[in-house]
Design an enzyme around this catalytic site. Structure first.
Site, PDB file in Angstrom:
ATOM      1  N   GLU A  77       0.824  -1.207   0.000  1.00  0.00           N
ATOM      2  CA  GLU A  77       0.000   0.000   0.000  1.00  0.00           C
ATOM      3  C   GLU A  77       0.862   1.263   0.000  1.00  0.00           C
ATOM      4  O   GLU A  77       1.832   1.367   0.736  1.00  0.00           O
ATOM      5  CB  GLU A  77      -0.925   0.016   1.221  1.00  0.00           C
ATOM      6  CG  GLU A  77      -1.885  -1.167   1.291  1.00  0.00           C
ATOM      7  CD  GLU A  77      -2.907  -1.192   0.147  1.00  0.00           C
ATOM      8  OE1 GLU A  77      -3.071  -0.165  -0.537  1.00  0.00           O
ATOM      9  OE2 GLU A  77      -3.527  -2.262  -0.053  1.00  0.00           O
ATOM     10  N   ARG A  87     -18.004  -1.431   5.829  1.00  0.00           N
ATOM     11  CA  ARG A  87     -19.104  -2.101   5.119  1.00  0.00           C
ATOM     12  C   ARG A  87     -19.716  -3.177   6.008  1.00  0.00           C
ATOM     13  O   ARG A  87     -20.902  -3.469   5.936  1.00  0.00           O
ATOM     14  CB  ARG A  87     -18.574  -2.704   3.815  1.00  0.00           C
ATOM     15  CG  ARG A  87     -19.642  -3.177   2.858  1.00  0.00           C
ATOM     16  CD  ARG A  87     -19.059  -3.526   1.492  1.00  0.00           C
ATOM     17  NE  ARG A  87     -17.920  -4.434   1.559  1.00  0.00           N
ATOM     18  CZ  ARG A  87     -18.017  -5.758   1.774  1.00  0.00           C
ATOM     19  NH1 ARG A  87     -19.181  -6.319   1.938  1.00  0.00           N
ATOM     20  NH2 ARG A  87     -16.939  -6.506   1.800  1.00  0.00           N
TER      21      ARG A  87
END
Ligand code: PCA
Length: 208
Positions: A77, A87
């Site tokens: 990343e 979510r």
């Protein structure tokens, strides 16, 4: 050289998390002390526990690892962003939506691991991997941002960043990568982070 490397416990109904399975399997190095830990998939607690480990061990390098189901290869990343948008609930039932992780901190912070050099080494050593420009908005991004934000307040300074790994075949979900291959990729990331002081300038960008 001391490297702290963390994986995560299982989450989202899974029985295992390949991130910690791979961290556990990392070999012993001659000149690098590797400290391994497993973190909870919990907003807040994951950062708190990581900070305790950093204060205790004072590592030179911190690499956090998590599962990114659906990705084909390893991804290192580039950036952590200052937002939680879950979510699904975390393992403690928290589900923050559009909440800043740290007030009065920047919107985003960059990893200072040699991300391009790590991908270059993966490619040279036949590990499928690439740079990712989003760690999502769940607990992995949360931990990455927390790691980079607390880095600014810590002495001695450490290098820090995050690697996402795919499912492993044991989870019976495709795409997957073997545990051995993931572990090899993490070992390469450790060696490269220790050996490379200034990242290479090599195009690994994407066009949308
Ligand atoms: N992956 C999740 C959290 C824990 C993990 O292994 C994520 O990508 O946010």
């Amino acid at each position: 050289m001391k490297v702290l490397i963390t994986g995560f416990e299982p989450f989202g109904g899974e029985r295992i998390n390949p991130s910690y399975e791979a961290v556990k399997s990392i070999k012993a190095f001659e000149n690098i002390e590797v400290i391994k830990a497993c973190l909870p998939v919990v907003f807040g607690d994951s950062i708190t526990m990581l900070e305790q480990l950093i204060d205790l061990h004072k590592p030179d390098i911190v690499i956090c690892v998590g599962q990114a189901g659906g990705r084909q290869g390893l991804t290192i990343e580039r950036v952590g962003i200052n937002i939680d948008d879950a979510r699904i609930p975390d393992n403690n039932g928290n589900q923050p939506i559009d909440e800043r992780i740290v007030d009065n901190a920047p919107d985003g912070l960059f990893s200072n691991l040699p991300i391009k050099a790590i991908v270059d080494q993966w490619t040279l050593q036949d590990v499928n991997g690439s740079v990712s420009n989003t760690a999502g908005t769940y607990v992995c991004n949360h931990l990455l941002f927390g790691l980079l934000e607390m880095r600014q307040r810590k002495t001695p300074l450490y290098k820090g960043g995050f690697i996402h790994v795919p499912y492993i075949p044991e989870q019976n979900i495709e795409p997957s990568m073997s545990l051995e291959m993931i572990t090899k990729g993490l070992e390469i990331a450790i060696e490269t982070s220790v050996g490379v002081q200034v990242d290479i300038k090599q195009s690994q960008g994407t066009i949308c």
